[in-house]
Scaffold this motif. Sequence first.
Motif: not given
Length: 214
Positions: A132, A135-136
């Motif tokens: 995550s 992605k962030e």
Amino acid sequence: ETVEERLKQRIVDGDRQGLEDDLAEAMKTYPPLEIINSLLLDGMKVVGELFGSGQMQLPFVLQSAETMKTAVAWLEPHMEKVDGQAKGTIVLATVKGDVHDIGKNLVDIILTNNGYRVVNLGIKQPIATIISAAKEHKADAVGMSGLLVKSTVIMRENLEEMTREGLDVPVILGGAALTRAYVETDCVNAYGAKRVAYARDAFDGLNLMARIAD
Ligand code: B1M
């Protein structure tokens, strides 16, 4: 005793009393990164050998690690830095189950000083957190560190999970228990032959990041 010998011995003994004076003296002769690489890491190698052969107990290894961290923190502001726009972003973590972070943090310092943005997630990071964050932060690369033999297996499993999640970010792997052969076969296969590279040391990590991002 020379300052070189004293600094190495300080790491072995976990002796921080007067450490700064020795570092300042060594700085007259060597740039900070050379102090780390050729003096302090020599001491850490001895610690690893003593610990591995049962001649040193864990609390003393911890003292050595703390001394190493104090020294690196003292030297860090003296290092040369490239300024300007970030050249690329890497999400960096020590993998699940592993607390070793001296090598990872050195990679962070060297990449940061060379103009990359490093999102350092810390130790014992599950792959879901790494994914995550990648992605962030729209990471250009993911860097995983781990020193335990079991961490090499975790890294391979992490790559399998990244494949399942459809990630296509180049990955840099580093840590004492890894071998180039393992990374270039098992790990590459686990990531569907996408880009996975082995970094022998922090400078190797920098070269790989430069190839990925520039
Ligand atoms: Co532990 N430990 N330790 N330890 N420890 C090792 C790794 C071990 C080899 C020691 C030994 O037995 N000789 C052994 C692993 C054996 C194995 O898996 N087969 C071991 C063990 C067994 C353990 C415990 C299980 C002990 C116990 O509890 N009974 C436990 C593990 C806890 C856990 O993780 N769950 C443990 C704990 C600790 C301390 C907390 C006391 C401490 C860590 C403190 C800290 O990091 N904050 C510690 C230390 C200090 C070591 C040794 C002695 C030194 C590691 C170190 O900092 N080296 C280590 C011996 C060894 O490595 N031979 C050992 C200096 C550092 C700069 O090197 O991290 O390798 P390194 O990084 C290098 C390269 O590998 C590379 O760049 C750096 C150099 O430029 N690199 C990357 C690393 N990551 C990279 C990422 C990159 C690129 C390059 O890009 C992403």
